[in-house]
Enzyme design. Structure first.
Site, short mmCIF file in Angstrom:
data_model
loop_
_atom_site.label_atom_id
_atom_site.label_comp_id
_atom_site.label_asym_id
_atom_site.label_seq_id
_atom_site.Cartn_x
_atom_site.Cartn_y
_atom_site.Cartn_z
N ARG A 286 0.83 -1.04 0.01
CA ARG A 286 0.01 0.03 0.12
C ARG A 286 0.94 1.21 0.07
O ARG A 286 0.68 2.23 -0.79
CB ARG A 286 -0.96 -0.07 1.27
CG ARG A 286 -1.65 -1.18 1.16
CD ARG A 286 -3.22 -1.06 0.69
NE ARG A 286 -3.79 -2.35 1.01
CZ ARG A 286 -3.90 -3.57 0.53
NH1 ARG A 286 -3.11 -3.90 -0.64
NH2 ARG A 286 -4.59 -4.39 0.90
N GLU B 256 -13.98 -14.43 8.57
CA GLU B 256 -13.78 -13.90 7.24
C GLU B 256 -13.49 -14.93 6.35
O GLU B 256 -12.21 -15.28 6.08
CB GLU B 256 -12.65 -12.82 7.24
CG GLU B 256 -12.48 -12.17 5.88
CD GLU B 256 -11.69 -11.03 5.87
OE1 GLU B 256 -10.79 -10.94 6.94
OE2 GLU B 256 -11.16 -10.44 4.86
N LYS C 83 -17.62 -11.68 8.39
CA LYS C 83 -17.25 -10.72 7.50
C LYS C 83 -17.13 -11.29 6.01
O LYS C 83 -16.08 -11.75 5.80
CB LYS C 83 -15.65 -10.21 8.01
CG LYS C 83 -14.97 -9.28 7.13
CD LYS C 83 -13.87 -8.69 7.59
CE LYS C 83 -12.88 -7.63 6.93
NZ LYS C 83 -12.11 -6.91 7.46
N SER D 225 -14.01 -5.06 1.68
CA SER D 225 -14.33 -4.27 0.34
C SER D 225 -13.58 -4.91 -0.60
O SER D 225 -14.30 -4.85 -1.86
CB SER D 225 -13.77 -2.78 0.64
OG SER D 225 -12.33 -2.87 0.89
N GLY D 226 -12.54 -5.85 -0.50
CA GLY D 226 -12.08 -6.70 -1.42
C GLY D 226 -11.70 -6.16 -2.82
O GLY D 226 -11.62 -6.96 -3.81
N GLY D 227 -11.20 -5.01 -2.75
CA GLY D 227 -10.95 -4.46 -4.18
C GLY D 227 -12.07 -3.62 -4.85
O GLY D 227 -11.95 -3.18 -6.25
N ARG E 16 -9.05 -1.17 2.53
CA ARG E 16 -8.80 -0.18 1.27
C ARG E 16 -9.91 0.60 1.04
O ARG E 16 -9.52 1.68 0.94
CB ARG E 16 -8.63 -1.31 0.07
CG ARG E 16 -7.31 -1.89 0.12
CD ARG E 16 -7.06 -2.91 -0.94
NE ARG E 16 -7.94 -4.29 -0.49
CZ ARG E 16 -8.08 -5.36 -1.29
NH1 ARG E 16 -7.50 -5.19 -2.43
NH2 ARG E 16 -8.61 -6.17 -0.84
P1 13P Z 1 -10.20 -4.89 2.40
O1 13P Z 1 -11.54 -4.10 2.65
O2 13P Z 1 -9.22 -4.07 1.69
O3 13P Z 1 -10.81 -6.25 1.47
O4 13P Z 1 -9.55 -5.38 3.67
C1 13P Z 1 -10.41 -5.77 4.74
C2 13P Z 1 -9.70 -7.18 5.31
O5 13P Z 1 -9.56 -7.03 6.60
C3 13P Z 1 -9.24 -8.29 4.51
O6 13P Z 1 -8.84 -9.27 5.11
#
Ligand code: 13P
Length: 337
Positions: free
Chosen positions: A35, A181, A223, A266-268, A299
């Site tokens: 990042r 998650e 999550k 959010s995953g991208g 992100r």
């Molecule tokens: P993102 O929202 O960037 O996908 O990250 C969340 C997260 O904790 C991934 O493990």
């Protein structure tokens, strides 16, 4: 209910407070390096601490954050004012959490897929993290869709579900609320129907495993990914309303009503997509259990903030303003009118 179960229920309910969500600031040293590289900043301890401090100290953001997920280094770090980050968060009424997985490794029976490492010694680490002030934890399982190769395989689904359930029960035994998650990556050219089918199948396996292991459903947070077309599919960026509807359909079939909160990754997705899709879900008339639907973004809370900061102290106020804009928009999106 015994005292420990009651304490877990209270923490999980607090994390799932409508109008609040979780900041995922738990990037490992390697991931935060990626990042920082996007803004031309060197991955030093000093810069990592500066970034985390600007986030945790950002004016007015605490009102939108029920919790913050930290990485081991950050949980033990101290800000410029002399207070530890854990103390800073607590003073703002934000619950400190900790990433406890050790990242992904190839799954031996299907080596192009992954299992998540970190179960060895987890019981001891949970005890230590509790003593250091953490009250919840995170474990990320990663699954990928590749229809031609039959991914996710039955093995990857079963192994990752089982590991999530073992992690969850180890955390709960130690007083930490587990964030469970199972992330299905957006990579690929699959359509949204495929993602819906896979998301249901994965969540079904995860909740079966959680029940088998005896996890306390009202003492955990889910999550998940949102249900989207693959990032290489022509409709990857369209149809926020379709994403909201498909995601709700996947969840309502599988997630027990006792789970207090579903806080998405959010995953991208872009910052705006992640906010708008959450907002639409909370405004949908599709019948569902009364879970709080909110955010646990990494992100999608930090992207514009990182850009505004650029590693320079003089940009901290602008970076904090960018972070506040995302916190405020997502807080509003997490409220069910
Ligand atoms: P993102 O929202 O960037 O996908 O990250 C969340 C997260 O904790 C991934 O493990």
């Amino acid at each position: 209910m015994d005292a420990r179960a009651e304490a877990l229920r209270t923490i999980a309910a607090a994390l799932a407070t409508p109008g609040k969500g979780v900041l995922a600031a738990d990037e490992s040293t390697g991931t935060i390096g990626k990042r920082l590289a996007t803004i031309g900043v060197e991955n030093t301890l000093e810069q990592r601490v500066a970034l985390r401090e600007l986030l945790f100290d950002a004016p007015n953001c605490a009102a939108a954050l029920s919790g913050v997920i930290l990485y081991d280094e950050t949980l033990r770090s101290t800000g410029k004012g002399g207070a530890t980050f854990v103390e800073m968060l607590r003073a703002n009424g934000t619950i400190p959490g900790i990433k406890v997985d050790a990242g992904v490794v190839p799954l031996p029976g299907s080596p192009e897929e992954t299992a998540t490492a970190g179960l060895d010694g987890l019981d001891e680490r949970c005890k230590e993290y509790y003593d250091l002030g953490a009250r919840f934890a995170k474990w990320r399982a990663v699954l990928k869709i590749d229809e031609a190769r039959g991914f996710p395989s039955a093995l990857a689904v079963a192994e990752n579900a089982n590991a999530l359930a073992r992690y969850a029960t180890i955390c709960q035994r130690n007083g930490l609320v587990p964030i469970v998650e199972p992330e299905i990556l957006m990579d690929g050219a699959h359509d949204i129907e495929t993602c819906l089918r896979v998301t249901r199948r994965v969540l079904d396996a995860v909740f079966s495993a959680l029940r088998l292991h005896g996890a306390q459903m009202d003492g955990m947070i889910l999550k998940p990914n949102m249900v989207t077309a693959g990032s290489a599919h022509p409709s990857a960026n369209g149809g926020d309303d379709v994403v909201a509807e498909m995601t709700l359909r996947a969840l309502r079939d599988v997630v027990p009503p006792a789970v207090p909160g579903i806080l998405f990754l959010s995953g991208g997705q872009t910052e705006e997509q992640a906010t708008e899709r959450l907002r639409l879900m909370n405004r949908s008339s599709i019948p569902r259990a009364p879970w709080t639907l909110s955010f646990s973004y990494g992100r999608a809370l930090q992207a514009s903030c990182l850009k505004a900061w650029g590693g320079k102290a003089e940009n901290v106020p602008a970076a904090q303003a960018a972070f506040f804009a995302r916190c405020k928009a997502n807080s509003e999106a997490s409220i069910r009118p």
